[in-house]
Design a protein around this motif. Structure first.
Motif: not given
Length: 602
Positions: A131-138, A179-184
């Motif tokens: 999931y972490a890698r797919f999120l980075q690509v997306s 991190e990803v929630v804040h980044f988005v």
């Protein structure tokens, strides 16, 4: 030996062989020319063979005990390989192929609970990494809908993991979710009207195209390599991609054509059933050599992105890239960091410097004030043409080792000026690097230097440690940066008003392009890179940023709030030139924020 046993043993041997080859390339540095291309070809070949074998013998493998998550793990490794190739080459086709494999894993639900394997914490960690890698690509592909879906799913899996494996600490994964929630959230603060990437629909100005096409300097450099890094405490990041480097990464790439985003078509296999090449059927094709690029576009420049490097590592990578530059190549170096040790510069920028740093900063700002008054002054040098300030000030890249070991000084960059260098410094101490101008050892360098402090209508409403650098924002997304500066948000700005403002800015950039291409007084440093669309766009956005900040900030404080460029651009596009000033006035009036500016003082 039973046929199933032969199939199982062959499959395991292929897995082990592919994993050994994967381990060889996993830690290959993502910068410089890939000298180990042979190994990458071998590992892709190994996984191609493995993937085809499991497709052809799927039934027998399942009967012999193959778990669905094992198929997902193979596909995830292939996606990881494609993404690593994208990071090494900046070729969009690898990024898209990674997305295809990851999307197939999601749609086939390879990692979802079945047959009790959910009790295996090791498998759960594999799922979380997927999931972490797919999120980075997306995120890099700007697949907004997929990112939202993945964030929700990722959060749910982390929460389930905490409940299902109470003896295991998932604190780090919870931090990744935060991190990803804040980044988005930060990345989608403003209207998603246009991509950060160079898009022909928005960034190619037809009115100025004939002048750009006809422009020719005595020497033309090709932009093929960039090094991007940032270090600020508490900066917004996801994985090893900070918000500032993410924006620069996007800014230095072409927006792929719409065809790159389409799923593979559904084809008939001749017996009435279909093969869905999007991955829904599990028949995912490895297509390393697919030509998915637009032949009318130059390749994306290669980008080495360093996450919180030591200064020694940073210099080593600079040396590698510089050594491998072609004779007509130019390296773009983007450095975003604090000029002082301690709290993040993104917070400290809002405050006055103190202690020993104050005298250094006053020296720099005083020098800049003198330059602003004359607009064409040069940094002070001694009779030998060498400045004495090469090691007076620095950028701080964290607290490693003994004191000063992670300070990058202007003098550290001088050796790399033997080759063409396009330098962007985003720091509260950026102007200390003016001493590089005139101190080059072979090729004159182009310098874009940020203001010492950001400027906002409502400073208390902007937390720079959580929103990225203002200067980088202007260079990568000038209109959202303008809105942020004057306190406008997407919620209180009508879409039509915003689109019209975008047209105003686009018209201004087209006009400034013509002026630059027709200028007879342009320094060779700018002339030799003006043909490159990425660098030309950065120059136009710098002109906009400089004029906006000059007209926005009180004149008595302008020495701290203005960016600088060396050598100077032609006076016809100076911050006070009528053609530039009038465009800023028009934009401010369009947003009804003209009262925030000092138009009458100029």
């Amino acid at each position: 030996m039973a046929e199933n046993d032969v199939v199982r043993q062959t499959f395991r041997a292929l897995v082990e062989g592919a994993d050994r080859k994967f381990a060889r390339v996993r830690d290959v540095p993502a910068y410089g020319r890939v000298t180990s291309h042979h190994y990458f070809h071998k590992v892709f070949k190994a996984y191609t063979r493995l993937w085809k074998y499991q497709q052809e013998h799927r039934g027998d493998l399942l009967k012999s005990g193959l778990n669905r998550w094992e198929i997902g793990e193979i596909a995830s490794r292939i996606g990881q390989l494609y993404f690593s190739q994208y990071m090494r080459t900046s070729e969009a086709r690898f990024l898209v192929e990674a997305y295809i494999f990851y999307e197939a894993i999601l749609s086939r639900r390879y990692f979802e609970e079945s047959k009790g394997y959910s009790k295996d914490v090791g498998v759960r960690f594999k799922e979380l990494r997927f999931y972490a890698r797919f999120l980075q690509v997306s995120l890099i592909l700007k697949r907004t809908d997929m990112v939202k879906a993945l964030v929700d799913r990722f959060k749910a899996v982390v929460e389930d993991s905490k409940a299902a494996f109470r003896e295991t600490n998932f604190k780090e994964w919870k931090q990744v979710v935060q991190e990803v929630v804040h980044f988005v959230k930060v990345d989608s603060t403003f209207m998603d009207v246009r991509p950060l990437r160079y898009c022909a629909m928005f960034d190619l100005h037809p009115a100025s195209l004939p002048y750009v096409t006809c422009f020719h300097a005595k020497k033309v450099l090709k932009f093929q390599d960039a090094l991007l890094t940032s270090y600020h405490q508490n900066e917004v990041k996801f994985a090893e991609l900070t918000l500032d480097t993410f924006r620069m990464l996007q800014c230095l790439e072409w927006e792929p054509s719409g065809s790159l985003y389409q799923k593979r078509p559904v084809e008939s296999n001749g017996n009435g059933t279909s093969i869905d090449h999007s991955g829904a059927s599990g028949l995912i094709n490895i297509n390393l050599n697919a030509d998915m690029t637009d032949p009318n576009l130059t390749p994306n420049p290669r980008k080495a992105i360093l996450y919180r490097p030591s200064v020694a590592h940073l210099i080593a990578v600079m040396a590698t890239i510089s050594e491998e530059l072609p004779p007509d190549g130019v390296m773009l170096l983007y450095l975003s960091a604090s000029g002082k040790a301690g709290p993040s510069s993104n917070i400290a920028q809002m405050e006055s410097s103190s202690g020993s740093r104050k005298s250094s900063k006053n020296k720099v700002t005083s020098q800049f004030s003198q330059e602003h008054n004359s607009y064409m002054s040069e940094p002070s040098v001694n009779h030998k043409g060498e400045s004495s300030g090469y090691y007076d000030s620095c950028l701080w890249f964290g607290s490693r080792g003994h004191c000063g070991s992670n300070n990058l000084y202007p003098g550290d960059i001088i050796p790399f000026t033997r080759r063409p260098l396009f330098l962007i410094i985003d720091s509260d101490n950026s102007h200390a690097f003016k001493v590089l101008h005139g101190a080059e050892r072979g090729e004159p360098a182009a310098l874009l230097l940020s203001p010492l402090r950001p400027a906002f209508k409502n400073p208390s409403n902007v937390d720079l440690s959580q929103n990225g650098s203002q200067f980088t924002f202007f260079l990568t997304a000038p209109l959202p940066a303008f809105c942020q500066m004057v306190g406008l948000s997407s919620s209180d700005t009508d879409a039509d008003v915003y689109n019209d403002a975008d047209n105003i800015l686009s018209t201004a950039f087209a006009e400034w392009e013509v002026i630059l291409c027709k200028s007879a007084s342009m320094d060779i440093v700018w002339a030799q890179v003006l043909n490159d669309p990425f660098i030309r766009r950065l120059i136009l956005r710098f002109i906009f940023c400089q004029s906006v900040l000059l007209l926005f900030c009180p004149s008595e404080d302008s020495d701290q709030y203005l960016p600088a460029c060396l050598p100077h651009l032609p006076s016809s596009v100076s911050p006070n030139s009528e053609v530039v000033r009038s465009s800023v006035i028009r934009l401010a009036k369009h947003f009804r924020v003209a009262d925030y500016f000092h138009f009458d003082d100029m």
